[in-house]
Design a protein around this motif. Structure first.
Motif, mmCIF file in Angstrom:
data_model
loop_
_atom_site.group_PDB
_atom_site.id
_atom_site.type_symbol
_atom_site.label_atom_id
_atom_site.label_comp_id
_atom_site.label_asym_id
_atom_site.label_seq_id
_atom_site.Cartn_x
_atom_site.Cartn_y
_atom_site.Cartn_z
ATOM 1 N N GLU A 50 4.478 0.697 11.580
ATOM 2 C CA GLU A 50 3.996 1.903 10.885
ATOM 3 C C GLU A 50 4.327 1.822 9.400
ATOM 4 O O GLU A 50 3.515 2.185 8.550
ATOM 5 N N ALA A 51 5.515 1.331 9.078
ATOM 6 C CA ALA A 51 5.903 1.192 7.673
ATOM 7 C C ALA A 51 4.987 0.209 6.957
ATOM 8 O O ALA A 51 4.660 0.396 5.781
ATOM 9 N N SER A 52 4.565 -0.839 7.663
ATOM 10 C CA SER A 52 3.650 -1.825 7.064
ATOM 11 C C SER A 52 2.328 -1.163 6.680
ATOM 12 O O SER A 52 1.778 -1.427 5.602
ATOM 13 N N PHE A 53 1.836 -0.286 7.552
ATOM 14 C CA PHE A 53 0.593 0.423 7.227
ATOM 15 C C PHE A 53 0.815 1.419 6.095
ATOM 16 O O PHE A 53 0.014 1.510 5.161
ATOM 17 N N LEU A 54 1.914 2.179 6.175
ATOM 18 C CA LEU A 54 2.181 3.187 5.156
ATOM 19 C C LEU A 54 2.375 2.566 3.776
ATOM 20 O O LEU A 54 2.029 3.173 2.759
ATOM 21 N N LEU A 55 2.880 1.350 3.738
ATOM 22 C CA LEU A 55 3.016 0.659 2.457
ATOM 23 C C LEU A 55 1.641 0.405 1.853
ATOM 24 O O LEU A 55 1.410 0.646 0.666
ATOM 25 N N GLY A 56 0.715 -0.073 2.679
ATOM 26 C CA GLY A 56 -0.647 -0.271 2.203
ATOM 27 C C GLY A 56 -1.300 1.048 1.813
ATOM 28 O O GLY A 56 -2.023 1.136 0.811
ATOM 29 N N GLN A 57 -1.012 2.090 2.581
ATOM 30 C CA GLN A 57 -1.577 3.403 2.286
ATOM 31 C C GLN A 57 -1.024 3.958 0.974
ATOM 32 O O GLN A 57 -1.743 4.602 0.206
ATOM 33 N N LEU A 58 0.238 3.689 0.722
ATOM 34 C CA LEU A 58 0.842 4.094 -0.553
ATOM 35 C C LEU A 58 0.112 3.432 -1.717
ATOM 36 O O LEU A 58 -0.257 4.093 -2.700
ATOM 37 N N TYR A 59 -0.114 2.128 -1.602
ATOM 38 C CA TYR A 59 -0.854 1.414 -2.648
ATOM 39 C C TYR A 59 -2.259 2.001 -2.815
ATOM 40 O O TYR A 59 -2.750 2.176 -3.929
ATOM 41 N N PHE A 60 -2.893 2.302 -1.678
ATOM 42 C CA PHE A 60 -4.258 2.834 -1.703
ATOM 43 C C PHE A 60 -4.306 4.159 -2.455
ATOM 44 O O PHE A 60 -5.159 4.388 -3.311
ATOM 45 N N GLU A 61 -3.375 5.053 -2.117
ATOM 46 C CA GLU A 61 -3.380 6.376 -2.734
ATOM 47 C C GLU A 61 -3.031 6.337 -4.216
ATOM 48 O O GLU A 61 -3.477 7.197 -4.988
ATOM 49 N N GLU A 62 -2.271 5.328 -4.618
ATOM 50 C CA GLU A 62 -1.931 5.182 -6.032
ATOM 51 C C GLU A 62 -3.026 4.468 -6.819
ATOM 52 O O GLU A 62 -2.940 4.324 -8.027
ATOM 53 N N GLY A 63 -4.076 4.049 -6.115
ATOM 54 C CA GLY A 63 -5.171 3.351 -6.781
ATOM 55 C C GLY A 63 -4.894 1.888 -7.029
ATOM 56 O O GLY A 63 -5.619 1.231 -7.782
ATOM 57 N N TRP A 64 -3.859 1.349 -6.387
ATOM 58 C CA TRP A 64 -3.540 -0.082 -6.503
ATOM 59 C C TRP A 64 -4.281 -0.815 -5.391
ATOM 60 O O TRP A 64 -3.692 -1.279 -4.408
#
Length: 298
Positions: A50-64
């Motif tokens: 779940e943390a692996s996905f949330l890390l990608g989601q964090l990047y996504f939401e920040e526009g990275w």
């Protein structure tokens, strides 16, 4: 896929809270993101999927998007949420060149998955596939296939299914060459009941015009007023028209300053009126045309 078509969003605060609950809400946003990234990277390295996905989601939401794409690619075989997000990114060209074929392939994989955990994503994927067929992206344009996929995604009005698909069906059955106003009213009613702002505005207009349902100005007013208050520009335009036709000029002015154009209810100000009309035209040319006709012809 359009904005908002991604899976359940995880705000930076929520991601950060996964690692700790005593964070300072006044912390600088950049520091908060940095700390969330550090925590999630650590948890992901320890095998937390779940943390692996949330890390990608964090990047996504920040526009990275490039970082998000790389992270989702690493886990796409084990995480359907990551696969879905990749489909969205390849469709819209976020962090990479648009690749509609790959996007459709990913959405098809999710749509064909029958595991219980995949149901919410499955409805969303079916909606996106229907949109692809309607627009002819990577697949041959087909209204019939778009309709079939949206009906599956809408799942008889299930509130846990795709509300976007329910709304899309309402719009689909309102189009000139696929018109069935009773079906349009049914699907907009289902979507509105499940929280769709777009369908609430559309229902107001259908009640106002008597399309697919008996004309009911009271129901029309209630739908349009609530949808307008929630920010639906389509409803706002028609509510202005409703107020104007009933000579409620001050209310019309509060909503869209339409009366500035004719000097009714307020001092005439054509310059400001034209600015607002131009804005309306950019947002929705069809509604702008209707409002313009009513100003000219009454």
């Amino acid at each position: 896929m359009k904005p908002g078509s991604k899976s359940q969003p995880h705000t930076v605060t929520a991601v950060y809270g996964k690692g700790r609950t005593d964070f300072d809400e006044k912390s600088d946003h950049a520091d908060l993101v940095k700390e969330a990234e550090r925590l999630l990277e650590s948890q992901a390295q320890d095998g937390d999927q779940e943390a692996s996905f949330l890390l990608g989601q964090l990047y996504f939401e920040e526009g990275w998007y490039e970082e998000a794409l790389q992270q989702f690619e690493k886990i796409k075989e084990k995480d359907l949420n990551a696969l879905y997000q990749l489909g969205v990114m390849y469709y819209d060209g976020l962090g990479t060149q648009a690749d509609h074929k790959k996007a459709v392939d990913y959405m098809n994989k999710i749509a064909e998955c029958d595991t219980p955990k995949a149901q919410t994503l499955k409805h969303a994927a079916l909606y996106n596939l229907g949109q692809a067929y309607l627009e002819g992206y990577s697949v041959k344009h087909s209204d019939a296939e778009a309709e079939r996929l949206w009906l599956l995604a809408a799942d008889d009005g299930n509130p846990k299914a795709s509300i976007k698909a329910q709304c899309a069906l309402g719009m689909f059955y309102s189009r000139p060459h696929t018109t069935d106003l009773k079906k349009a009213f049914f699907w907009h009613s289902e979507a509105c009941g499940n929280g769709s702002l777009e369908s609430q505005g559309a229902l107001g207009v259908m009640y106002l015009k008597g399309h697919g349902i008996r004309k009911d100005t009271r129901s029309a007013f209630l739908c349009l007023k609530e949808a307008a208050e929630r920010g639906n520009v389509y409803a706002q335009g028609h509510l202005v028209s409703y107020y104007y036709n009933n000579k409620l000029y001050s209310r019309a002015t509060e909503l869209a300053r339409r009366c500035l154009h004719l000097g009714l209810g307020v001092q005439q100000n054509r310059e400001e009126a034209m600015q607002l009309y131009s804005k309306a035209c950019c947002l929705d040319t069809d509604i702008f045309a209707e409002l313009q006709d009513e100003v000219i012809f009454g």
